[in-house]
Write a protein that holds these residues in place. Structure first.
Motif, PDB file in Angstrom:
ATOM      1  N   GLY A 148     -11.964  11.759   1.157  1.00 50.64           N
ATOM      2  CA  GLY A 148     -11.996  12.802   1.300  1.00 50.64           C
ATOM      3  C   GLY A 148     -10.960  13.585   0.265  1.00 50.64           C
ATOM      4  N   VAL A 149     -10.164  12.595  -0.553  1.00 51.54           N
ATOM      5  CA  VAL A 149      -8.625  12.854  -1.149  1.00 51.54           C
ATOM      6  C   VAL A 149      -9.073  13.359  -2.357  1.00 51.54           C
ATOM      7  N   VAL A 150      -7.982  14.997  -3.360  1.00 55.38           N
ATOM      8  CA  VAL A 150      -8.669  15.027  -4.436  1.00 55.38           C
ATOM      9  C   VAL A 150      -7.274  15.329  -5.050  1.00 55.38           C
ATOM     10  N   ALA A 151      -6.603  14.559  -4.459  1.00 53.80           N
ATOM     11  CA  ALA A 151      -5.454  14.350  -5.324  1.00 53.80           C
ATOM     12  C   ALA A 151      -4.081  13.642  -5.037  1.00 53.80           C
ATOM     13  N   VAL A 152      -3.660  12.937  -5.780  1.00 59.71           N
ATOM     14  CA  VAL A 152      -2.125  11.971  -5.353  1.00 59.71           C
ATOM     15  C   VAL A 152      -0.607  12.286  -5.902  1.00 59.71           C
ATOM     16  N   ALA A 153      -0.112  12.163  -5.074  1.00 60.70           N
ATOM     17  CA  ALA A 153       1.921  12.342  -6.010  1.00 60.70           C
ATOM     18  C   ALA A 153       2.493  11.376  -5.539  1.00 60.70           C
ATOM     19  N   GLY A 154       3.202  10.293  -5.757  1.00 59.71           N
ATOM     20  CA  GLY A 154       3.855   9.091  -5.925  1.00 59.71           C
ATOM     21  C   GLY A 154       5.608   9.738  -5.836  1.00 59.71           C
ATOM     22  N   GLY A 155       6.209  10.108  -5.301  1.00 60.25           N
ATOM     23  CA  GLY A 155       8.061   9.289  -4.626  1.00 60.25           C
ATOM     24  C   GLY A 155       8.523   8.159  -5.253  1.00 60.25           C
ATOM     25  N   SER A 156       9.819   8.417  -5.361  1.00 61.71           N
ATOM     26  CA  SER A 156      11.321   6.524  -5.601  1.00 61.71           C
ATOM     27  C   SER A 156       9.700   6.573  -3.915  1.00 61.71           C
ATOM     28  N   ASN A 157       9.572   6.549  -3.464  1.00 61.69           N
ATOM     29  CA  ASN A 157       9.349   5.207  -2.412  1.00 61.69           C
ATOM     30  C   ASN A 157       8.413   5.610  -1.060  1.00 61.69           C
ATOM     31  N   HIS A 158       8.087   6.450  -1.487  1.00 62.43           N
ATOM     32  CA  HIS A 158       7.191   7.684  -1.036  1.00 62.43           C
ATOM     33  C   HIS A 158       5.303   7.825  -1.604  1.00 62.43           C
ATOM     34  N   SER A 159       4.885   8.393  -0.712  1.00 58.34           N
ATOM     35  CA  SER A 159       3.025   8.786  -1.408  1.00 58.34           C
ATOM     36  C   SER A 159       2.299   9.770  -0.691  1.00 58.34           C
ATOM     37  N   LEU A 160       2.112  10.896  -1.517  1.00 62.01           N
ATOM     38  CA  LEU A 160       1.417  11.762  -1.224  1.00 62.01           C
ATOM     39  C   LEU A 160       0.119  11.896  -1.434  1.00 62.01           C
ATOM     40  N   ALA A 161      -1.104  12.639  -0.419  1.00 59.45           N
ATOM     41  CA  ALA A 161      -2.253  12.553  -0.957  1.00 59.45           C
ATOM     42  C   ALA A 161      -2.990  13.783  -0.066  1.00 59.45           C
ATOM     43  N   LEU A 162      -3.200  14.495  -0.961  1.00 59.96           N
ATOM     44  CA  LEU A 162      -3.840  16.655  -0.668  1.00 59.96           C
ATOM     45  C   LEU A 162      -5.502  15.987  -0.434  1.00 59.96           C
ATOM     46  N   LYS A 163      -6.021  16.166   1.059  1.00 63.50           N
ATOM     47  CA  LYS A 163      -7.249  16.358   0.917  1.00 63.50           C
ATOM     48  C   LYS A 163      -7.853  17.408   0.710  1.00 63.50           C
ATOM     49  N   SER A 164      -9.494  16.982   1.013  1.00 63.90           N
ATOM     50  CA  SER A 164     -10.854  18.403   0.289  1.00 63.90           C
ATOM     51  C   SER A 164     -10.384  19.705   1.217  1.00 63.90           C
TER      52      SER A 164
END
Length: 786
Positions: free
Chosen positions: A367-383
């Motif tokens: 159910g993820v709608v967006a992703v983002a990558g940092g230097s060595n971490h990652s993010l995800a936004l769910k619906s």
């Protein structure tokens, strides 16, 4: 009804791709920092044929939740337009007025109405709905764009920027902005030409990137930049040590060059970069990569740097991409997230710390709608509005309240960005209209929490062919000409098209003349039928209409619309044409006694009321009398010119006929009788006509000093005049000087008249006086002007 398709359900304000890369500073040791890329406006530009301006309007009309990952900090945009931050805060990059690291989200101070965010190496950017850009955090190279190099712990406005629709913050300490006119602007660190202005001079306020137009998306790499144009091609500039510019060389570029790969021409819908590798998403859902590949971040199964794009293996159905420092992320249409590249801190989210050269699925995410990558971490936004994070966490950048690295996703605490707009529904769709008609569209936004909202007044509308169908700013479609087109409806980052077909104009109503009929028995009345069309035109369709009588024993009607009165009573005539009907009530009266003559006028005569009767004055024994009848049809007409004898019958048709009557007497009063007969019914009128052939008498015409007088110095003479006439009524005068052109006629209302324009010396003035029927008298006088 029409709904936005799957591609359009990923609003561009959240399709932001972030990551961390390696920045090789000239003369410095290897340094890990952060870069973010622009909001993915391009995806919707290419798929939905948006214009930059329409995107800006849609972009500002609604806020979609959004995430962004910096080097060691993270940003989130809530649907209420506020910004939240967590992680490292050494330079004030969290914007809370302090330099204290935060392990859970805090609100950025003094910001509202934000529609996009971007996290850089040590600085942050925000785009507001009014098109201005705001910045905070590290500013050692002018990356905040406020004209200084002072760090800022709360947001300040970037100088000289307006009309911005996308932003990007780089790990290499530079920033980018895309304006609604398709131009790109840059500021901050410029050692490798990453600002694209043809120099290596740092800039503390924005400068325009040279040679770029029609840009729809931007991305900022370690020390380089990317731009996606509306034709689907990609341009790059700045540092190129690992081939990250994609032009087949490792030569730095100070102005934009085109990425070289035939497979990417005119088909790219999104771009991403963070460190020293670049990503591109094609409209077919495949992902392509180039640049640094030491950790497999290009996803082609090797660790070989690539100077031009290669395809990421075993990956399809992708709708969004993100570049990390040395890893990459992809969001698929089924809501799953895939990752590849460096995994030393667990940033690939597969439960290990093993680097991957081809994509693997991030565990436990749907159910993820967006992703983002940092230097060595990652993010995800769910619906559902929740944010999830994994990877390095030394500064609290995962937002779970700890500093523990995570190899699988954990939820960011105390943060829900609000419902996600998943689609828009437009009704009706398709639209079929006859020429000239209108149709109001209704637009409903559907949210990830199952709710919906009418957004008709907030949506934007455009017609692909206004000559066929136009659309107003409120969504009212007007059919202009026959043909087919489509109306593009946009709300936020979503858009859909409503097919419109315009057919020929149709009959809206009928106008029947007369609208009601009263006839004596035996009388007739011709109807006239006018069709009024949807495009505003009208046409006489009397001969094409159909007719029927509700009671033929009272009144019949022919196929051409002629009503015939049969018997005393009531009936209704139904008239039909073009799918419309109208009724004409008919009343049939007895044959005798009804009035036939409605009005009589003496042409050229003047009417007075004398002793309660109307008297007409004329100046000739031969007069023209206009007779108007109550009904149409054939009449018999005769008259008595005043000698007591009726002249013979004449046959006349219609109303408003003019008869020439020779009066029986000369000068004097004449009692004229006019009689009409129709269908056994007779009617007559009497009128008194007086022949006036007597001209007015000018009893006196002189100057104030006698018959010969002197005018005033201005050349105007005032004359005394006295006139009588045999009959009452208004008199008129005109004058002529020395045989010149006569003046206009003026009303004679007093005992003096004014004669202007006299020449020096003697002036012969002729004054003419006439009565209302045109009888004229004249007098001449000489006036001297001294």
């Amino acid at each position: 009804m029409t709904q936005g398709v799957l591609w359009a359900t990923r609003p561009f304000v959240s399709w932001v791709i972030f990551g961390k890369g390696v920045n090789y500073m000239h003369g410095l040791s290897r340094k890990v920092t952060k870069v973010s890329i622009a909001v993915l406006l391009a995806l919707f530009m290419v798929l939905n044929c948006f214009s930059i301006v329409s995107l800006q309007m849609a972009y500002a009309s609604v806020v979609q939740p959004m995430i962004s990952a910096g080097t060691y900090h993270s940003l989130a945009l809530k649907s209420d337009g506020t910004v939240w931050a967590w992680g490292q805060n050494s330079y004030g990059q969290l914007g809370d007025g302090t330099t204290t690291n935060r392990y859970t989200p805090v609100q950025v101070q003094g910001l509202s109405d934000v529609v996009a965010v971007a996290a850089g190496g040590g600085h942050s950017l925000a785009l507001k709905s009014d098109g201005t850009v705001w910045a905070w955090g590290a500013n050692n190279y002018g990356q905040l764009g406020d004209g200084t190099t002072a760090n800022r712990y709360t947001p300040v406005q970037v100088q000289g920027l307006s009309g911005v629709v996308a932003i990007a913050a780089a790990l290499g300490s530079h920033s980018l902005a895309l304006k609604s006119d398709g131009t790109v602007w840059a500021w901050g660190y410029n050692y490798y030409g990453q600002l694209g202005d043809g120099t290596t001079t740092n800039r503390y306020t924005p400068v325009q990137v040279q040679g770029l137009s029609n840009v729809v998306a931007i991305a900022a790499g370690g020390s380089y930049s990317l731009a996606l144009k509306s034709d689907g091609t990609v341009c790059a500039w700045g540092y190129n040590g690992q081939g990250q510019l994609g032009d087949g060389t490792t030569t730095n570029r100070y102005t934009p060059v085109q990425v070289q790969n035939q497979n990417l021409q005119s088909s790219v819908v999104a771009i991403a970069t963070h460190g020293n590798h670049s990503l591109a998403l094609k409209s077919d859902g495949t992902v392509w990569a180039w640049g640094a590949n030491a950790y497999g971040q290009l996803g082609d199964g090797t660790t070989t740097n690539r100077l031009t794009p290669v395809q990421v293996w075993n990956l399809s159905g992708v709708v969004a991409i993100a570049g990390g420092g040395n890893h990459s992320l992809a969001l698929k249409s089924d809501g799953t997230v895939w990752a590849w590249g460096y995994n030393g801190a667990g940033q690939l989210g597969d439960g290990t710390t093993i680097s991957r050269y081809t994509p693997v699925q991030v565990q436990g995410l749907s159910g993820v709608v967006a992703v983002a990558g940092g230097s060595n971490h990652s993010l995800a936004l769910k619906s559902d509005g929740t944010v999830w994070a994994w990877g390095q966490n030394g500064y609290g950048q995962l937002g779970d309240g700890t500093t523990t690295n995570r190899t699988t996703p954990v939820q960011v605490l105390n943060l829900n960005l609000g419902p996600w707009i998943t689609s828009i529904t437009v009704t009706p769709s398709p639209v079929n209209l006859p020429k000239g008609r209108t149709q109001q569209l209704t637009v409903v936004a559907n949210y990830s929490d199952g709710s919906s909202q009418d957004v008709t007044s907030s949506a934007t509308y455009s017609s692909m062919n206004p000559s066929v169908a136009s659309v107003s700013s409120s969504g009212l479609v007007t059919a202009v000409n026959t043909g087919s087109t489509a109306i593009t409806v946009s709300y936020g980052s979503l858009s859909t098209q409503v097919p419109v077909t315009v057919t020929a104009a149709v009959v809206d109503s009928l106008t029947i003349t007369p609208s009601s009929v009263t006839l004596p028995k035996g009388g007739t009345q011709q109807l006239t039928v006018t069709a009024n069309y949807s495009d505003g035109s009208s046409q006489d369709v009397t001969g094409s209409a159909s007719y029927s009588s509700s009671n033929p024993s009272v009144a019949t009607v022919s196929s051409s619309g002629l009503i015939s009165a049969v018997e005393v009573g009531s009936a209704a005539i139904t008239v039909s044409y073009g799918g419309k009907t109208s009724e004409v009530p008919v009343q049939v009266t007895a044959a005798q006694g009804g009035p036939l003559i409605s009005e009589i006028n003496v042409l050229g005569g003047v009417a007075y009321e004398v002793n309660g009767r109307e008297v007409w004055y004329v100046n000739s024994d031969i007069v023209s009398i206009e007779i108007s009848f109550v009904l149409s049809g054939t009449y018999h007409l005769r008259y008595d010119p005043g000698n007591g004898s009726w002249l013979g019958w004449y046959t006349r048709n219609g109303s408003g006929v003019v008869e020439t009557v020779v009066l029986a007497k000369g000068i004097g009063a004449n009692l004229v009788r006019i009689e009409a007969e129709k269908d056994g019914n007779t009617d007559y009128r009497e009128l008194i006509i007086v022949v006036d052939q007597v001209s007015p008498s000018i009893l006196k015409l002189r100057g104030f000093r006698g018959a010969t007088a002197t005018s005033d110095p201005s050349g105007t003479a005032i004359l005394e005049i006295n006139v009588t006439d045999n009959l009452p009524g208004q008199l008129y005068y005109q004058y002529q000087i020395n045989g010149g052109i006569p003046s206009s006629w003026f009303s004679l209302t007093g005992g003096t008249i004014s004669i202007p324009g006299l020449s020096p010396g003697a002036n012969s003035i002729t004054v003419n006086v006439k009565d209302q029927v045109g009888n004229v008298s004249s007098a001449t006088i000489t006036i001297f002007r001294i």
